[in-house]
Design a protein around this motif. Structure first.
Motif, PDB file in Angstrom:
ATOM      1  N   PRO A   1       2.876  15.425  -9.762  1.00  0.00           N
ATOM      2  CA  PRO A   1       3.101  14.810  -8.453  1.00  0.00           C
ATOM      3  C   PRO A   1       2.792  13.313  -8.501  1.00  0.00           C
ATOM      4  O   PRO A   1       1.798  12.897  -9.079  1.00  0.00           O
ATOM      5  CB  PRO A   1       2.122  15.537  -7.533  1.00  0.00           C
ATOM      6  CG  PRO A   1       1.172  16.269  -8.408  1.00  0.00           C
ATOM      7  CD  PRO A   1       1.675  16.258  -9.810  1.00  0.00           C
ATOM      8  N   LEU A   2       3.679  12.533  -7.909  1.00  0.00           N
ATOM      9  CA  LEU A   2       3.484  11.084  -7.793  1.00  0.00           C
ATOM     10  C   LEU A   2       3.315  10.802  -6.313  1.00  0.00           C
ATOM     11  O   LEU A   2       4.241  10.979  -5.520  1.00  0.00           O
ATOM     12  CB  LEU A   2       4.701  10.358  -8.368  1.00  0.00           C
ATOM     13  CG  LEU A   2       4.948  10.635  -9.862  1.00  0.00           C
ATOM     14  CD1 LEU A   2       6.323  10.155 -10.280  1.00  0.00           C
ATOM     15  CD2 LEU A   2       3.871   9.999 -10.728  1.00  0.00           C
ATOM     16  N   LYS A   3       2.101  10.404  -5.938  1.00  0.00           N
ATOM     17  CA  LYS A   3       1.753  10.365  -4.524  1.00  0.00           C
ATOM     18  C   LYS A   3       2.040   9.011  -3.879  1.00  0.00           C
ATOM     19  O   LYS A   3       1.500   7.992  -4.290  1.00  0.00           O
ATOM     20  CB  LYS A   3       0.266  10.682  -4.364  1.00  0.00           C
ATOM     21  CG  LYS A   3      -0.082  12.086  -4.811  1.00  0.00           C
ATOM     22  CD  LYS A   3      -1.432  12.485  -4.261  1.00  0.00           C
ATOM     23  CE  LYS A   3      -2.461  12.628  -5.360  1.00  0.00           C
ATOM     24  NZ  LYS A   3      -3.780  13.023  -4.835  1.00  0.00           N
ATOM     25  N   LEU A   4       2.883   9.016  -2.857  1.00  0.00           N
ATOM     26  CA  LEU A   4       3.104   7.823  -2.047  1.00  0.00           C
ATOM     27  C   LEU A   4       2.208   7.904  -0.822  1.00  0.00           C
ATOM     28  O   LEU A   4       2.095   8.966  -0.184  1.00  0.00           O
ATOM     29  CB  LEU A   4       4.564   7.732  -1.600  1.00  0.00           C
ATOM     30  CG  LEU A   4       5.535   7.233  -2.684  1.00  0.00           C
ATOM     31  CD1 LEU A   4       5.965   8.379  -3.585  1.00  0.00           C
ATOM     32  CD2 LEU A   4       6.735   6.535  -2.068  1.00  0.00           C
ATOM     33  N   LYS A   5       1.585   6.767  -0.474  1.00  0.00           N
ATOM     34  CA  LYS A   5       0.671   6.748   0.662  1.00  0.00           C
ATOM     35  C   LYS A   5       1.400   6.521   1.978  1.00  0.00           C
ATOM     36  O   LYS A   5       0.830   6.694   3.044  1.00  0.00           O
ATOM     37  CB  LYS A   5      -0.377   5.647   0.470  1.00  0.00           C
ATOM     38  CG  LYS A   5      -1.261   5.881  -0.740  1.00  0.00           C
ATOM     39  CD  LYS A   5      -2.406   4.884  -0.747  1.00  0.00           C
ATOM     40  CE  LYS A   5      -2.461   4.120  -2.028  1.00  0.00           C
ATOM     41  NZ  LYS A   5      -3.493   3.070  -2.011  1.00  0.00           N
ATOM     42  N   LYS A   6       2.628   6.045   1.886  1.00  0.00           N
ATOM     43  CA  LYS A   6       3.412   5.855   3.116  1.00  0.00           C
ATOM     44  C   LYS A   6       4.894   5.954   2.789  1.00  0.00           C
ATOM     45  O   LYS A   6       5.291   5.998   1.628  1.00  0.00           O
ATOM     46  CB  LYS A   6       3.058   4.531   3.787  1.00  0.00           C
ATOM     47  CG  LYS A   6       3.329   3.313   2.951  1.00  0.00           C
ATOM     48  CD  LYS A   6       3.187   2.038   3.752  1.00  0.00           C
ATOM     49  CE  LYS A   6       1.761   1.702   4.149  1.00  0.00           C
ATOM     50  NZ  LYS A   6       1.585   0.254   4.440  1.00  0.00           N
ATOM     51  N   GLU A   7       5.666   5.957   3.860  1.00  0.00           N
ATOM     52  CA  GLU A   7       7.103   6.087   3.696  1.00  0.00           C
ATOM     53  C   GLU A   7       7.693   4.833   3.046  1.00  0.00           C
ATOM     54  O   GLU A   7       7.351   3.712   3.428  1.00  0.00           O
ATOM     55  CB  GLU A   7       7.731   6.299   5.088  1.00  0.00           C
ATOM     56  CG  GLU A   7       8.933   7.183   5.040  1.00  0.00           C
ATOM     57  CD  GLU A   7       9.447   7.512   6.438  1.00  0.00           C
ATOM     58  OE1 GLU A   7       9.729   8.687   6.681  1.00  0.00           O
ATOM     59  OE2 GLU A   7       9.591   6.603   7.270  1.00  0.00           O
ATOM     60  N   GLN A   8       8.581   5.043   2.097  1.00  0.00           N
ATOM     61  CA  GLN A   8       9.181   3.921   1.367  1.00  0.00           C
ATOM     62  C   GLN A   8      10.601   4.313   0.972  1.00  0.00           C
ATOM     63  O   GLN A   8      10.783   5.269   0.203  1.00  0.00           O
ATOM     64  CB  GLN A   8       8.340   3.637   0.110  1.00  0.00           C
ATOM     65  CG  GLN A   8       9.004   2.759  -0.933  1.00  0.00           C
ATOM     66  CD  GLN A   8       9.066   1.295  -0.515  1.00  0.00           C
ATOM     67  OE1 GLN A   8       8.260   0.832   0.304  1.00  0.00           O
ATOM     68  NE2 GLN A   8      10.021   0.562  -1.032  1.00  0.00           N
ATOM     69  N   PRO A   9      11.614   3.572   1.469  1.00  0.00           N
ATOM     70  CA  PRO A   9      12.986   3.876   1.033  1.00  0.00           C
ATOM     71  C   PRO A   9      13.083   3.755  -0.490  1.00  0.00           C
ATOM     72  O   PRO A   9      12.593   2.778  -1.061  1.00  0.00           O
ATOM     73  CB  PRO A   9      13.838   2.801   1.714  1.00  0.00           C
ATOM     74  CG  PRO A   9      12.982   2.247   2.823  1.00  0.00           C
ATOM     75  CD  PRO A   9      11.564   2.415   2.381  1.00  0.00           C
ATOM     76  N   GLY A  10      13.661   4.761  -1.131  1.00  0.00           N
ATOM     77  CA  GLY A  10      13.780   4.725  -2.595  1.00  0.00           C
ATOM     78  C   GLY A  10      12.541   5.233  -3.313  1.00  0.00           C
ATOM     79  O   GLY A  10      12.486   5.199  -4.534  1.00  0.00           O
ATOM     80  N   TYR A  11      11.558   5.690  -2.545  1.00  0.00           N
ATOM     81  CA  TYR A  11      10.302   6.147  -3.170  1.00  0.00           C
ATOM     82  C   TYR A  11       9.771   5.057  -4.126  1.00  0.00           C
ATOM     83  O   TYR A  11      10.025   3.872  -3.901  1.00  0.00           O
ATOM     84  CB  TYR A  11      10.508   7.465  -3.937  1.00  0.00           C
ATOM     85  CG  TYR A  11      10.980   8.616  -3.078  1.00  0.00           C
ATOM     86  CD1 TYR A  11      10.080   9.547  -2.581  1.00  0.00           C
ATOM     87  CD2 TYR A  11      12.325   8.781  -2.780  1.00  0.00           C
ATOM     88  CE1 TYR A  11      10.518  10.620  -1.801  1.00  0.00           C
ATOM     89  CE2 TYR A  11      12.766   9.841  -2.006  1.00  0.00           C
ATOM     90  CZ  TYR A  11      11.863  10.757  -1.530  1.00  0.00           C
ATOM     91  OH  TYR A  11      12.298  11.804  -0.782  1.00  0.00           O
TER      92      TYR A  11
ATOM     93  N   ASP B   1       0.809  -1.225   0.000  1.00  0.00           N
ATOM     94  CA  ASP B   1       0.000   0.000   0.000  1.00  0.00           C
ATOM     95  C   ASP B   1       0.845   1.279   0.000  1.00  0.00           C
ATOM     96  O   ASP B   1       0.456   2.291   0.574  1.00  0.00           O
ATOM     97  CB  ASP B   1      -0.957  -0.008   1.203  1.00  0.00           C
ATOM     98  CG  ASP B   1      -2.119   0.965   0.985  1.00  0.00           C
ATOM     99  OD1 ASP B   1      -2.522   1.149  -0.167  1.00  0.00           O
ATOM    100  OD2 ASP B   1      -2.598   1.546   1.977  1.00  0.00           O
ATOM    101  N   VAL B   2       1.976   1.228  -0.690  1.00  0.00           N
ATOM    102  CA  VAL B   2       2.817   2.429  -0.803  1.00  0.00           C
ATOM    103  C   VAL B   2       2.209   3.407  -1.811  1.00  0.00           C
ATOM    104  O   VAL B   2       2.264   4.623  -1.617  1.00  0.00           O
ATOM    105  CB  VAL B   2       4.258   2.049  -1.212  1.00  0.00           C
ATOM    106  CG1 VAL B   2       5.086   3.284  -1.522  1.00  0.00           C
ATOM    107  CG2 VAL B   2       4.915   1.207  -0.111  1.00  0.00           C
TER     108      VAL B   2
END
Lengths: 311, 311
Positions: free
Chosen positions: B204-214, A234-235
């Motif tokens: 904009p590319l939206k991430l819903k949570k934190e993720q190393p490396g996007y 869910d990222v």
């Protein structure tokens, strides 16, 4: 040696395409099938593919984007040349010989292309029986996507003349052929198979050693896994993930569009090979669950009209 | 709230581009730099980028392929409109304020974009000092590629107004911006940053949570690793691997062309983070050795004129 008679064993989607393509390029082609029932099932496929060849060649008269390199190495063809190729496709189709006899198939064969189902036991039984009938000169290749030639070399009676020649679906358009030996393959037979691939309008992609997944799946599987991990955790949503890849690399498709093309059952079969997929807390477990829910809902990809996207 | 005054901290390659782009899109921009020396180093970069904007806009008059979405959301522009945008680029450049003062920079800032070096200690010291001067309203974002906002949120004095806004190099052309919060980011500030990204012509590319490396590096790193593993294990040469990917997916570039763009030092820094890379018998070890040899030979990618390919 010069390859003249080619046998394709198996009349599935790929087997039918390989047989027609090989005949279209001027080879004498026999299709070996397990039973009369298999012959009946192969015939409409062969006819359908022949019609695609003829229709595509007709379309190429007026639409440059219809060009398929498998149909002609030369792109710019006159109407007369395209008519001649249409006749060539029809003649190729008419020339195909179908048999259930190992003996008839193997007689005088220069090259046998095994394209039967991805079942190791069936392949071994096939090779063992075939070995009784093959002549000394015959080169044997497998179109297997997931199994390695070293698993079968000993059953062929000719390990030095045995290797992989791996085609992609819709070979008249996606005309790559990965060529991969096992440690016992002799270079001269490898080279013969590379030349044959070129002679049937394929682009040979040469592997220097045995590699599970060849080149393409060795790149594609980790890439698709990475995309699925982002979604399963869910990222981001699948459209955002695809858009990111497309914008950053200029590619026409991101991982989820590719997954829809590959088919979600195939993706599922790959992820469940990972033992971690049994634990729903792990990323492979989340991916397996996500794919299973879509498969159960009939959303298996482009062929079903819906996968991650609607078609 | 409405964002008017934007501060960019850092005058490196990305910082300069972000500042110019933001001013070009009508915002009041101040660049904060650590020292007078940094100001001297930033100025020629800003001028160079301004000239690229002007030249590209001029080129767009006669060459549709020169269009860059960062310069205009609308693609089809008249010569008069393009002249107006050239003036806008020049005015943006002239309007940039450069300062070494935290106080001056932070005063009345609506948004501060941190684009200083990828060094956690430097970032923490910067945030701690900045926190003393920021007004309550100020949103703070980091352009960090490799560090996570949760690592720094506590030092900012405003975790709820702190998140990542990650740009790509040559932002006037590669105009994506990954937006990523940490668990303490408030949605309304996230949304404000998304809107700001759109207002400066980014996608904009939206991430819903934190993720190393996007998203992008989460896809790219495994993909590039897979390509490098094939080469380091001598399965195929780099041209064949790239060709396979290009032919199968329709992408403009395979992993080795992308590695040349990314730069081999970056690829090397990524692989040596893997402890296995110390063992030359492992695949990461072989990849590290292969990259090190090329780096030592000066073959670090496109910028050097040679990487896996010659340019």
């Amino acid at each position: 040696m010069s390859i003249k008679k080619v046998v394709v064993a198996g009349g599935g989607v790929l087997g039918s395409q390989i047989a027609l393509q090989t005949a279209y390029c001027g080879f004498d082609v026999t299709i070996w099938l397990r039973s009369e029932g298999s012959i009946e099932r192969a015939q409409p496929k062969l006819e359908r593919f022949k019609n695609i060849y003829v229709d595509t060649l007709e379309k190429m008269k007026t639409d440059a984007s219809a060009y398929c390199r498998g149909l002609s190495k030369k792109a710019d063809l006159s109407s007369e040349e395209l008519d001649a190729l249409k006749e060539q496709a029809q003649n190729a189709y008419d020339s195909l010989k179908l048999t259930t006899s190992y003996e008839e198939a193997a007689k005088d064969a220069d090259l046998i292309i095994e394209a039967i189902s991805e079942n190791p036991e069936q392949k071994i039984a096939f090779y063992q029986e075939l070995a009784k009938h093959m002549e000394d000169k015959t080169i044997l290749v497998t179109n297997s996507s997931t199994l390695l030639p070293s698993m079968f070399a000993e059953y062929t009676g000719r390990p030095e003349k045995y290797l992989s020649l791996h085609f992609a679906n819709t070979i008249w358009a996606n005309n790559t052929a990965e060529v991969m030996g096992h440690p016992g393959t002799e270079q001269k037979y490898y080279d013969e198979v590379v030349k044959f691939a070129e002679d049937i309008n394929m682009i040979p992609l040469k592997l220097k050693k045995e590699q599970p997944g060849y080149i393409l799946n060795s790149l594609l599987v980790p890439f698709l896994n990475a995309g699925q991990a982002l979604l399963a955790n869910d990222v981001a949503d699948h459209e955002t993930i695809d858009k990111t890849w497309i914008l950053a690399t200029g590619s026409p498709a991101g991982p989820f569009h590719i997954l829809d093309i590959v088919g979600l059952e195939t993706a599922y079969n790959i992820v469940i090979m990972n033992p971690e997929s049994k634990d729903p807390e792990t990323t492979p477990g989340k991916i397996a669950k996500m794919l299973k829910e879509k498969i159960d809902a009939g959303e298996t990809g482009i062929n079903a009209g819906k996968g991650f996207y609607e078609y």
